[in-house]
Design a protein around this motif. Structure first.
Motif, PDB file in Angstrom:
ATOM      1  N   ASP A   1       0.848  -1.205   0.000  1.00 57.93           N
ATOM      2  CA  ASP A   1       0.000   0.000   0.000  1.00 57.93           C
ATOM      3  C   ASP A   1       0.883   1.256   0.000  1.00 57.93           C
ATOM      4  O   ASP A   1       1.484   1.579  -1.013  1.00 57.93           O
ATOM      5  CB  ASP A   1      -0.998  -0.014   1.174  1.00 57.93           C
ATOM      6  CG  ASP A   1      -0.386  -0.536   2.474  1.00 57.93           C
ATOM      7  OD1 ASP A   1       0.638   0.013   2.898  1.00 57.93           O
ATOM      8  OD2 ASP A   1      -0.946  -1.481   3.055  1.00 57.93           O
ATOM      9  N   ASP A   2       0.970   1.957   1.130  1.00 52.69           N
ATOM     10  CA  ASP A   2       1.756   3.196   1.156  1.00 52.69           C
ATOM     11  C   ASP A   2       3.254   2.904   1.093  1.00 52.69           C
ATOM     12  O   ASP A   2       3.716   1.882   1.592  1.00 52.69           O
ATOM     13  CB  ASP A   2       1.488   3.956   2.468  1.00 52.69           C
ATOM     14  CG  ASP A   2       0.076   4.522   2.526  1.00 52.69           C
ATOM     15  OD1 ASP A   2      -0.626   4.463   1.497  1.00 52.69           O
ATOM     16  OD2 ASP A   2      -0.309   5.025   3.593  1.00 52.69           O
ATOM     17  N   ALA A   3       3.999   3.828   0.519  1.00 49.46           N
ATOM     18  CA  ALA A   3       5.454   3.781   0.635  1.00 49.46           C
ATOM     19  C   ALA A   3       5.823   4.280   2.036  1.00 49.46           C
ATOM     20  O   ALA A   3       5.046   5.014   2.669  1.00 49.46           O
ATOM     21  CB  ALA A   3       6.091   4.673  -0.421  1.00 49.46           C
ATOM     22  N   ALA A   4       7.005   3.878   2.526  1.00 47.93           N
ATOM     23  CA  ALA A   4       7.408   4.268   3.879  1.00 47.93           C
ATOM     24  C   ALA A   4       7.483   5.797   4.008  1.00 47.93           C
ATOM     25  O   ALA A   4       7.004   6.374   4.988  1.00 47.93           O
ATOM     26  CB  ALA A   4       8.748   3.631   4.227  1.00 47.93           C
TER      27      ALA A   4
ATOM     28  N   THR B   1       3.145  -4.252  10.987  1.00 46.95           N
ATOM     29  CA  THR B   1       2.506  -5.203  10.063  1.00 46.95           C
ATOM     30  C   THR B   1       3.582  -6.010   9.350  1.00 46.95           C
ATOM     31  O   THR B   1       4.341  -5.468   8.554  1.00 46.95           O
ATOM     32  CB  THR B   1       1.641  -4.438   9.025  1.00 46.95           C
ATOM     33  OG1 THR B   1       0.789  -3.541   9.741  1.00 46.95           O
ATOM     34  CG2 THR B   1       0.804  -5.382   8.206  1.00 46.95           C
ATOM     35  N   LEU B   2       3.648  -7.325   9.659  1.00 45.77           N
ATOM     36  CA  LEU B   2       4.726  -8.144   9.082  1.00 45.77           C
ATOM     37  C   LEU B   2       4.227  -9.093   7.991  1.00 45.77           C
ATOM     38  O   LEU B   2       5.027  -9.724   7.314  1.00 45.77           O
ATOM     39  CB  LEU B   2       5.453  -8.914  10.184  1.00 45.77           C
ATOM     40  CG  LEU B   2       6.256  -8.009  11.131  1.00 45.77           C
ATOM     41  CD1 LEU B   2       6.834  -8.793  12.290  1.00 45.77           C
ATOM     42  CD2 LEU B   2       7.377  -7.270  10.392  1.00 45.77           C
ATOM     43  N   LEU B   3       2.908  -9.213   7.810  1.00 48.96           N
ATOM     44  CA  LEU B   3       2.329  -9.981   6.692  1.00 48.96           C
ATOM     45  C   LEU B   3       2.819 -11.424   6.634  1.00 48.96           C
ATOM     46  O   LEU B   3       3.132 -11.932   5.565  1.00 48.96           O
ATOM     47  CB  LEU B   3       2.642  -9.279   5.353  1.00 48.96           C
ATOM     48  CG  LEU B   3       2.161  -7.842   5.185  1.00 48.96           C
ATOM     49  CD1 LEU B   3       2.755  -7.228   3.922  1.00 48.96           C
ATOM     50  CD2 LEU B   3       0.637  -7.767   5.104  1.00 48.96           C
ATOM     51  N   GLY B   4       2.945 -12.078   7.771  1.00 43.35           N
ATOM     52  CA  GLY B   4       3.332 -13.495   7.772  1.00 43.35           C
ATOM     53  C   GLY B   4       4.833 -13.681   7.895  1.00 43.35           C
ATOM     54  O   GLY B   4       5.615 -12.835   7.480  1.00 43.35           O
TER      55      GLY B   4
ATOM     56  N   SER C   1       7.184   7.076  18.578  1.00 40.90           N
ATOM     57  CA  SER C   1       6.594   5.729  18.559  1.00 40.90           C
ATOM     58  C   SER C   1       6.301   5.293  17.131  1.00 40.90           C
ATOM     59  O   SER C   1       6.503   4.133  16.767  1.00 40.90           O
ATOM     60  CB  SER C   1       5.306   5.697  19.386  1.00 40.90           C
ATOM     61  OG  SER C   1       5.542   6.121  20.710  1.00 40.90           O
ATOM     62  N   PHE C   2       5.824   6.230  16.319  1.00 43.11           N
ATOM     63  CA  PHE C   2       5.555   5.924  14.905  1.00 43.11           C
ATOM     64  C   PHE C   2       6.860   5.571  14.185  1.00 43.11           C
ATOM     65  O   PHE C   2       6.967   4.559  13.495  1.00 43.11           O
ATOM     66  CB  PHE C   2       4.884   7.118  14.223  1.00 43.11           C
ATOM     67  CG  PHE C   2       4.962   7.079  12.722  1.00 43.11           C
ATOM     68  CD1 PHE C   2       4.160   6.218  11.995  1.00 43.11           C
ATOM     69  CD2 PHE C   2       5.865   7.889  12.045  1.00 43.11           C
ATOM     70  CE1 PHE C   2       4.254   6.159  10.601  1.00 43.11           C
ATOM     71  CE2 PHE C   2       5.968   7.838  10.657  1.00 43.11           C
ATOM     72  CZ  PHE C   2       5.162   6.970   9.934  1.00 43.11           C
ATOM     73  N   GLN C   3       7.869   6.423  14.357  1.00 41.10           N
ATOM     74  CA  GLN C   3       9.153   6.188  13.688  1.00 41.10           C
ATOM     75  C   GLN C   3       9.716   4.821  14.072  1.00 41.10           C
ATOM     76  O   GLN C   3      10.204   4.068  13.220  1.00 41.10           O
ATOM     77  CB  GLN C   3      10.136   7.297  14.079  1.00 41.10           C
ATOM     78  CG  GLN C   3      11.531   7.121  13.495  1.00 41.10           C
ATOM     79  CD  GLN C   3      12.421   8.320  13.787  1.00 41.10           C
ATOM     80  OE1 GLN C   3      12.572   9.201  12.956  1.00 41.10           O
ATOM     81  NE2 GLN C   3      13.015   8.350  14.968  1.00 41.10           N
ATOM     82  N   GLU C   4       9.611   4.478  15.366  1.00 37.61           N
ATOM     83  CA  GLU C   4      10.150   3.193  15.830  1.00 37.61           C
ATOM     84  C   GLU C   4       9.401   2.028  15.187  1.00 37.61           C
ATOM     85  O   GLU C   4      10.008   1.021  14.812  1.00 37.61           O
ATOM     86  CB  GLU C   4      10.050   3.128  17.358  1.00 37.61           C
ATOM     87  CG  GLU C   4      11.011   2.145  18.000  1.00 37.61           C
ATOM     88  CD  GLU C   4      12.479   2.520  17.821  1.00 37.61           C
ATOM     89  OE1 GLU C   4      12.779   3.682  17.476  1.00 37.61           O
ATOM     90  OE2 GLU C   4      13.333   1.641  18.005  1.00 37.61           O
ATOM     91  N   ALA C   5       8.078   2.178  15.050  1.00 32.64           N
ATOM     92  CA  ALA C   5       7.275   1.103  14.448  1.00 32.64           C
ATOM     93  C   ALA C   5       7.684   0.886  12.995  1.00 32.64           C
ATOM     94  O   ALA C   5       7.868  -0.245  12.541  1.00 32.64           O
ATOM     95  CB  ALA C   5       5.791   1.440  14.543  1.00 32.64           C
ATOM     96  N   VAL C   6       7.857   1.975  12.251  1.00 30.47           N
ATOM     97  CA  VAL C   6       8.245   1.850  10.835  1.00 30.47           C
ATOM     98  C   VAL C   6       9.666   1.289  10.720  1.00 30.47           C
ATOM     99  O   VAL C   6       9.926   0.387   9.909  1.00 30.47           O
ATOM    100  CB  VAL C   6       8.140   3.223  10.116  1.00 30.47           C
ATOM    101  CG1 VAL C   6       8.702   3.137   8.710  1.00 30.47           C
ATOM    102  CG2 VAL C   6       6.690   3.684  10.070  1.00 30.47           C
ATOM    103  N   VAL C   7      10.557   1.787  11.563  1.00 27.25           N
ATOM    104  CA  VAL C   7      11.946   1.303  11.524  1.00 27.25           C
ATOM    105  C   VAL C   7      12.001  -0.181  11.862  1.00 27.25           C
ATOM    106  O   VAL C   7      12.715  -0.950  11.214  1.00 27.25           O
ATOM    107  CB  VAL C   7      12.839   2.147  12.480  1.00 27.25           C
ATOM    108  CG1 VAL C   7      14.177   1.462  12.723  1.00 27.25           C
ATOM    109  CG2 VAL C   7      13.047   3.545  11.911  1.00 27.25           C
ATOM    110  N   ASP C   8      11.220  -0.615  12.870  1.00 30.58           N
ATOM    111  CA  ASP C   8      11.171  -2.040  13.227  1.00 30.58           C
ATOM    112  C   ASP C   8      10.843  -2.889  12.001  1.00 30.58           C
ATOM    113  O   ASP C   8      11.495  -3.901  11.737  1.00 30.58           O
ATOM    114  CB  ASP C   8      10.075  -2.288  14.285  1.00 30.58           C
ATOM    115  CG  ASP C   8      10.613  -2.144  15.704  1.00 30.58           C
ATOM    116  OD1 ASP C   8      11.843  -2.048  15.867  1.00 30.58           O
ATOM    117  OD2 ASP C   8       9.788  -2.110  16.637  1.00 30.58           O
TER     118      ASP C   8
END
Ligand code: KG4
Ligand code: ZN
Length: 334
Positions: free
Chosen positions: A158-161, A199-202, A245-252
């Motif tokens: 969906d969205d780009a990072a 979101t790791l999608l499996g 918190s958002f940045q950490e989630a995306v970086v993870d």
């Protein structure tokens, strides 16, 4: 081999001269100010601005390199992906230059050029290596097996990072472009304050998704009254904590997917490129993960991460050196 490169796929008008892998000049006219009040790139404004700037940007790139068109061995131009009108401006300019000078012209894929930018900065990067290309328009993982030899391993569904950074920045009222604004805001925040989804999608997937985290931020920051619109953050919500918190989630997610891809590809190194690759938290976390896996980690400097024509000239030079010439019939592939 001295190559003039042109890039106009999105909101940067860029030209550069590269000689045998060395960047002699790289000029970028950013349109950020023109698009800022819209919170994103407006295609028609981008095309018009490219038309206005392309000639002077090419002149500046040649002048900075201390060269003229006659000193070039070929011309390379981005043919896609990107905004169709924007691409056509660079392509038309490149065709005119090629026709006037008689120089060979080659088309270059913008995303493969981002992958190549890692090798331009680190010519000794071992193959195979994995490159995460993360920008405002695309987020994809590639295996690189040699110069100009890449294989797509995964991509966002969906969205780009970078697009997620831009949208979250708008939600928080932090302005455009969002990446640097979020990174600055996050410096004073607690990255554990909000548990945003990863979101790791499996377990085996190398694809990515960033729309879930964006929606989670929207509700956390604005509450149920999301119609109030971007920027109207609920009283009591700490914007720095949300940003961190958002940045950490995306970086993870980006680090997990890149390391997964590295294992899958038997990579000897990992790299990142594209605008998001200038994020310091991402660089630090990827470096740590790569070290733990005994892999080298490398990336280009910020000027070579965001859109530029040096990477276009660099990759185009490989094709020109191999005798390629696409001729004046090349077209844009949006
Ligand atoms: O590669 P680029 O210049 O243009 C595209 O091809 O899209 O990337 C621009 C994107 C924007 O979405 C911007 O918000 C993001 O890269 N970006 C960042 C940072 N700097 C730029 N994202 C996170 N952290 C940053 N420091
Ligand atoms: Zn790009």
């Amino acid at each position: 081999m001295r190559v003039l490169g042109l890039e106009s796929s999105c909101d940067e008008t860029a030209a550069a001269v590269v000689e045998s892998g060395r960047i002699l000049s790289s000029v970028v006219a950013s349109q950020v100010d023109l698009h800022a009040r819209f919170g994103g790139v407006v295609p028609e404004i981008a095309s018009r601005a490219h038309v206005e700037r392309v000639t002077s940007v090419v002149r500046a790139a040649l002048a900075d390199a201390g060269a003229g068109l006659a000193d070039m061995d070929g011309i390379a131009v981005t043919t896609g992906p990107g905004l169709i009108g924007a691409l056509l401006v660079g392509i038309s300019a490149a065709k005119a230059l090629a026709w006037a000078s008689g120089l060979p012209l080659v088309g270059v894929n913008h995303i493969e050029a981002h992958v190549h930018s890692v090798r331009m900065e680190h010519p000794d990067v071992p193959d195979p290596h994995v490159v995460l290309v993360a920008s405002g328009g695309h987020t994809r993982l590639f295996r690189a097996d040699g110069p100009a030899r890449t294989e797509l391993l995964g991509s966002t569904t969906d969205d780009a990072a970078g697009e997620a950074f831009d949208k979250v920045s708008a939600i928080l009222g932090l302005g455009y472009p969002g990446g640097p604004a979020i990174e600055r805001a996050a410096e004073g925040g607690n990255s554990r304050a909000f548990d945003f989804p990863r979101t790791l999608l499996g377990a085996g997937s190398l694809d990515m998704s960033f729309s879930g985290v964006k929606t989670a931020v929207l509700y956390a920051a604005l509450g149920q009254d999301v119609k109030k619109g971007a920027g109207s953050v609920r009283p009591g919500v700490n914007v720095a904590d949300v940003a961190a918190s958002f940045q950490e989630a995306v970086v993870d997610v980006l680090v997990e997917k890149t390391m997964r891809a590295a294992r899958r590809a038997g990579a000897r190194a990992v790299g990142i490129a594209g605008g998001v690759a200038s994020n310091h938290r991402l660089r630090k976390r990827l470096e740590e993960a790569a070290r733990a896996a005994d892999l080298a980690a490398c990336w280009p400097p910020p000027a070579l991460c965001t859109d530029n024509a040096a990477m276009i000239a660099g990759l185009g030079a490989l094709r020109l050196a191999a005798g390629a010439s696409d001729g004046l019939a090349i077209d844009a592939a949006a």
